[in-house]
Design a protein around this motif. Structure first.
Motif, PDB file in Angstrom:
ATOM      1  N   GLN A  14       0.827  -1.209   0.000  1.00 36.79           N
ATOM      2  CA  GLN A  14       0.000   0.000   0.000  1.00 36.79           C
ATOM      3  C   GLN A  14       0.860   1.258   0.000  1.00 36.79           C
ATOM      4  O   GLN A  14       0.543   2.232  -0.705  1.00 36.79           O
ATOM      5  CB  GLN A  14      -0.937   0.000   1.203  1.00 36.79           C
ATOM      6  CG  GLN A  14      -1.936   1.146   1.162  1.00 36.79           C
ATOM      7  CD  GLN A  14      -3.088   0.952   2.109  1.00 36.79           C
ATOM      8  OE1 GLN A  14      -3.109   0.023   2.908  1.00 36.79           O
ATOM      9  NE2 GLN A  14      -4.063   1.833   2.032  1.00 36.79           N
ATOM     10  N   LEU A  18       0.714   4.141  -2.948  1.00 36.44           N
ATOM     11  CA  LEU A  18       0.353   5.532  -2.694  1.00 36.44           C
ATOM     12  C   LEU A  18       1.470   6.504  -3.034  1.00 36.44           C
ATOM     13  O   LEU A  18       1.213   7.619  -3.514  1.00 36.44           O
ATOM     14  CB  LEU A  18      -0.044   5.701  -1.223  1.00 36.44           C
ATOM     15  CG  LEU A  18      -1.294   4.959  -0.749  1.00 36.44           C
ATOM     16  CD1 LEU A  18      -1.501   5.185   0.741  1.00 36.44           C
ATOM     17  CD2 LEU A  18      -2.528   5.387  -1.520  1.00 36.44           C
ATOM     18  N   LEU A  22       0.670   5.223  -8.000  1.00 39.48           N
ATOM     19  CA  LEU A  22      -0.418   6.128  -8.377  1.00 39.48           C
ATOM     20  C   LEU A  22       0.095   7.472  -8.872  1.00 39.48           C
ATOM     21  O   LEU A  22      -0.418   7.992  -9.880  1.00 39.48           O
ATOM     22  CB  LEU A  22      -1.393   6.297  -7.208  1.00 39.48           C
ATOM     23  CG  LEU A  22      -2.266   5.075  -6.902  1.00 39.48           C
ATOM     24  CD1 LEU A  22      -3.014   5.262  -5.589  1.00 39.48           C
ATOM     25  CD2 LEU A  22      -3.243   4.787  -8.043  1.00 39.48           C
ATOM     26  N   SER A  26      -0.564   8.594 -12.845  1.00 39.95           N
ATOM     27  CA  SER A  26      -1.440   9.767 -12.999  1.00 39.95           C
ATOM     28  C   SER A  26      -0.751  10.876 -13.775  1.00 39.95           C
ATOM     29  O   SER A  26      -1.402  11.845 -14.181  1.00 39.95           O
ATOM     30  CB  SER A  26      -1.854  10.301 -11.624  1.00 39.95           C
ATOM     31  OG  SER A  26      -0.758  10.909 -10.948  1.00 39.95           O
ATOM     32  N   ALA A  62      -9.223   2.285 -11.139  1.00 39.41           N
ATOM     33  CA  ALA A  62      -8.119   2.423 -10.198  1.00 39.41           C
ATOM     34  C   ALA A  62      -8.120   3.797  -9.536  1.00 39.41           C
ATOM     35  O   ALA A  62      -7.947   3.912  -8.300  1.00 39.41           O
ATOM     36  CB  ALA A  62      -6.793   2.175 -10.912  1.00 39.41           C
ATOM     37  N   TYR A  63      -8.324   4.840 -10.308  1.00 32.83           N
ATOM     38  CA  TYR A  63      -8.286   6.181  -9.733  1.00 32.83           C
ATOM     39  C   TYR A  63      -9.602   6.558  -9.066  1.00 32.83           C
ATOM     40  O   TYR A  63      -9.620   7.449  -8.201  1.00 32.83           O
ATOM     41  CB  TYR A  63      -7.828   7.192 -10.779  1.00 32.83           C
ATOM     42  CG  TYR A  63      -6.334   7.090 -10.962  1.00 32.83           C
ATOM     43  CD1 TYR A  63      -5.468   7.728 -10.094  1.00 32.83           C
ATOM     44  CD2 TYR A  63      -5.790   6.283 -11.962  1.00 32.83           C
ATOM     45  CE1 TYR A  63      -4.088   7.594 -10.216  1.00 32.83           C
ATOM     46  CE2 TYR A  63      -4.415   6.132 -12.099  1.00 32.83           C
ATOM     47  CZ  TYR A  63      -3.575   6.793 -11.211  1.00 32.83           C
ATOM     48  OH  TYR A  63      -2.223   6.636 -11.323  1.00 32.83           O
ATOM     49  N   ALA A  66      -8.781   5.168  -5.626  1.00 36.71           N
ATOM     50  CA  ALA A  66      -7.563   5.656  -4.981  1.00 36.71           C
ATOM     51  C   ALA A  66      -7.812   6.497  -3.732  1.00 36.71           C
ATOM     52  O   ALA A  66      -7.106   6.334  -2.724  1.00 36.71           O
ATOM     53  CB  ALA A  66      -6.724   6.435  -5.993  1.00 36.71           C
ATOM     54  N   TRP A  71      -4.952   7.989  -1.070  1.00 39.75           N
ATOM     55  CA  TRP A  71      -4.185   8.811  -2.001  1.00 39.75           C
ATOM     56  C   TRP A  71      -4.788  10.202  -2.053  1.00 39.75           C
ATOM     57  O   TRP A  71      -6.003  10.369  -2.228  1.00 39.75           O
ATOM     58  CB  TRP A  71      -4.180   8.188  -3.394  1.00 39.75           C
ATOM     59  CG  TRP A  71      -3.169   8.818  -4.313  1.00 39.75           C
ATOM     60  CD1 TRP A  71      -1.826   8.940  -4.098  1.00 39.75           C
ATOM     61  CD2 TRP A  71      -3.423   9.387  -5.603  1.00 39.75           C
ATOM     62  NE1 TRP A  71      -1.222   9.555  -5.169  1.00 39.75           N
ATOM     63  CE2 TRP A  71      -2.172   9.845  -6.104  1.00 39.75           C
ATOM     64  CE3 TRP A  71      -4.560   9.561  -6.372  1.00 39.75           C
ATOM     65  CZ2 TRP A  71      -2.046  10.450  -7.349  1.00 39.75           C
ATOM     66  CZ3 TRP A  71      -4.443  10.170  -7.603  1.00 39.75           C
ATOM     67  CH2 TRP A  71      -3.190  10.614  -8.102  1.00 39.75           C
ATOM     68  N   ALA A  75      -7.161  12.438  -8.034  1.00 44.97           N
ATOM     69  CA  ALA A  75      -7.886  11.269  -8.527  1.00 44.97           C
ATOM     70  C   ALA A  75      -9.088  11.651  -9.381  1.00 44.97           C
ATOM     71  O   ALA A  75      -9.319  11.074 -10.457  1.00 44.97           O
ATOM     72  CB  ALA A  75      -8.324  10.398  -7.353  1.00 44.97           C
ATOM     73  N   VAL A 370      -4.480  -2.267  -7.245  1.00 43.12           N
ATOM     74  CA  VAL A 370      -5.422  -1.486  -6.437  1.00 43.12           C
ATOM     75  C   VAL A 370      -6.408  -2.412  -5.736  1.00 43.12           C
ATOM     76  O   VAL A 370      -6.709  -2.244  -4.539  1.00 43.12           O
ATOM     77  CB  VAL A 370      -6.149  -0.443  -7.302  1.00 43.12           C
ATOM     78  CG1 VAL A 370      -7.338   0.167  -6.556  1.00 43.12           C
ATOM     79  CG2 VAL A 370      -5.177   0.651  -7.730  1.00 43.12           C
ATOM     80  N   GLU A 374      -6.761  -2.676  -1.662  1.00 41.56           N
ATOM     81  CA  GLU A 374      -8.009  -2.352  -0.984  1.00 41.56           C
ATOM     82  C   GLU A 374      -8.515  -3.522  -0.145  1.00 41.56           C
ATOM     83  O   GLU A 374      -8.932  -3.358   1.006  1.00 41.56           O
ATOM     84  CB  GLU A 374      -9.070  -1.925  -1.998  1.00 41.56           C
ATOM     85  CG  GLU A 374     -10.326  -1.407  -1.356  1.00 41.56           C
ATOM     86  CD  GLU A 374     -11.219  -0.638  -2.310  1.00 41.56           C
ATOM     87  OE1 GLU A 374     -12.019   0.165  -1.824  1.00 41.56           O
ATOM     88  OE2 GLU A 374     -11.102  -0.838  -3.528  1.00 41.56           O
TER      89      GLU A 374
END
Length: 386
Positions: A14, A18, A22, A26, A62-63, A66, A71, A75, A370, A374
Motif C-alpha cells: 500500500q 500511494l 499512483l 497519474s 483504479a483512480y 484511490a 491517495w 484522482a 489497487v 483495498e
C-alpha cells in the motif's frame, strides 16, 4: 485493532502504491490528447500505440478507488480525463469499440466481450466520483446492447462475429461489473443488474466448473462444453482465486451455499496446486491440476491476495490467522514484481526459473494492484499509510 505492521508485505504494497505507482501513472500514464497510455518504459516514458477499451475502464476504476486508499493526488481529475475519452469508444449500437489508434480513431476489430465488461466496470466506480445520471443510463444501454451476444445456454458469445472457443474470463469480469452496478442502483435497475449477475454466476457454477475436480476451466466449445484440446484444456490458478472472490461475494448476497462451497474449493485449488515452492502463483495447470506453465505474472499474485483477504474477514481464530498469513505471502510475491523495477512501475512476468522479464510496464496491472491493496487493507482493519 490492526494485525498489520508497517513492515508487513501488505503495508509495503500500500505504501508503494500511494507514494510511487499512483503518482507515476497519474502523470506519465495520462495521454494529454485523451485517455491513458498502455505502457510506461524503464525511463518512465509513455509507450505510444493502440489503446484498448479494457485499459480505459481499468484505469478509471483504479483512480476512482484511490482516495479510499488514502491517495491525496488528483484522482477525480484523472477519472474525468479518462471519461472524456469514452465517447470515442462508443458505437452507435450502444456497444464499445475494442481499440483506437494512437490518434483516437477506431481500429477495425471484432466487438470483444472482455472490453464491454471493463467499460461497465470502470464506469460503475466512476459514479462514485462524478455522480449524476449519465453513467447509469450509459451502462444500462450497454447492458441491453449485450443481448446481441446472448448464448441460448446462458452467458454470452465471445465476440461478434462469433469466435470459438468461448471463454470464462470475460464472464468473470461481467460478473464483477454487474455486482458493482447492482450496488450502485436501486429499484428496477437494481433488479436488472441482479438478474444480469445471476445469469453469469449460474453459468459459472453449472458449466465452467469441473464437478470432479472443482476447478474452473478457461475455454469451451460452442455449447459450453469444456475444451479438451491440450492447448485449451487450461486451469489458471490466478482465476481460481479471482472467481473464488467473486462467487463468495455473489453467494453471500444471494444466500447461495452452493456458490460459497464452490468458492472455497476454488481458493484451495489455487493455493494447493498453483503456488510454486518460491511462493509465486504460476500461470497454468492442466485439467489434472498438474503444472502446465510454470512462469508467473503479477496479476495472479494480486488475485491470490484478494481471495485470502476476503477469507480473513469471514472467519475467526486459527482460520483467520491462516488466511492472513497466506494473504501476506501473496503480497510478498506481488512485491517481487516491483523490486528493482523503475519507481512506480513493475515487471509483468517472472520466468519459471525465477528471473524477472525486463519489459515496459503494462497499465492493465494497476487494476489488480489497487484491488489487492483495498482488500488487504480491509482484512487487517488498517488505516491507509500516510
Amino acid at each position: 485493532m490492526s494485525t498489520r505492521t508497517t513492515g508487513a508485505p501488505s503495508a509495503r504494497l500500500q505504501d508503494w502504491l500511494l507514494t510511487s505507482a499512483l503518482p507515476l501513472w497519474s502523470q506519465a500514464g495520462l495521454d494529454p490528447d485523451g485517455g491513458f497510455f498502455e505502457r510506461i518504459d524503464a525511463g518512465a516514458g509513455a509507450v505510444r500505440g493502440p489503446r484498448r477499451a479494457r485499459v480505459l475502464g481499468r484505469q478509471i476504476y483504479a483512480y476512482s478507488r484511490a482516495p479510499a486508499l488514502g491517495w491525496t493526488g488528483p484522482a477525480a481529475g484523472v477519472v474525468r480525463h479518462g471519461l472524456a475519452r469514452l465517447p470515442a469508444f462508443v458505437r452507435p449500437d450502444g456497444l464499445v469499440q475494442s481499440r483506437l489508434d494512437d490518434a483516437g480513431r477506431p481500429l477495425e476489430a471484432p466487438i470483444d466481450l472482455y472490453d464491454q465488461a471493463f467499460i461497465l466496470f470502470g464506469t460503475a466506480h466512476a459514479v462514485d466520483v462524478v455522480g449524476g445520471d449519465a453513467l447509469p443510463a450509459f451502462a444500462a444501454t450497454l447492458r441491453e446492447a449485450l443481448a446481441r451476444f446472448a448464448h441460448p445456454l446462458g452467458g454470452y458469445e465471445e465476440a461478434l462475429p462469433r469466435t470459438l472457443p468461448l471463454r470464462a474470463n470475460p464472464h468473470m469480469h461481467l460478473l464483477e461489473a454487474g455486482l458493482a452496478w447492482e450496488a450502485r442502483s436501486d429499484g428496477s435497475e437494481r433488479a436488472n443488474w441482479a438478474a444480469f449477475c445471476d445469469g453469469v454466476a449460474t453459468l459459472a457454477l453449472e458449466r465452467m466448473i469441473d464437478p470432479d475436480t472443482g476447478a474452473l476451466h478457461e475455454h469451451f466449445d460452442g455449447d459450453w462444453r469444456r475444451a479438451t484440446a491440450p492447448d485449451l484444456a487450461v486451469v489458471e490458478p490466478g482465476h481460481q482465486f479471482e472467481w473464488a472472490w467473486l462467487l463468495t461475494r455473489w453467494g453471500e448476497a444471494r444466500g447461495d451455499d452452493r456458490a460459497l462451497t464452490a468458492a472455497d474449493r476454488l481458493r484451495q485449488i489455487g493455493e494447493g496446486h498453483g503456488v510454486d515452492a518460491s511462493g509465486l502463483t504460476i500461470a497454468e495447470l492442466g485439467p489434472d491440476l498438474g503444472v502446465q506453465a510454470g512462469h508467473a505474472r503479477l496479476w495472479a499474485q494480486g488475485e491470490r491476495a484478494k481471495a485470502w483477504a476476503q477469507r480473513a474477514v469471514r472467519v475467526e481464530g486459527a482460520a483467520r490467522t491462516e488466511a492472513l498469513d497466506r494473504m501476506e505471502a501473496a503480497c510478498a510475491a506481488l512485491m517481487r514484481f516491483v523490486t528493482d523495477a523503475p519507481a512506480g512501475g513493475w515487471r509483468d512476468r517472472i520466468t519459471a526459473d525465477g528471473v524477472p522479464v525486463e519489459e515496459s510496464a503494462p497499465a492493465s496491472s494497476l487494476y489488480h494492484i489497487v484491488g489487492a491493496a483495498e482488500e488487504t487493507a480491509g482484512a487487517t482493519g488498517s488505516a491507509p499509510i500516510p
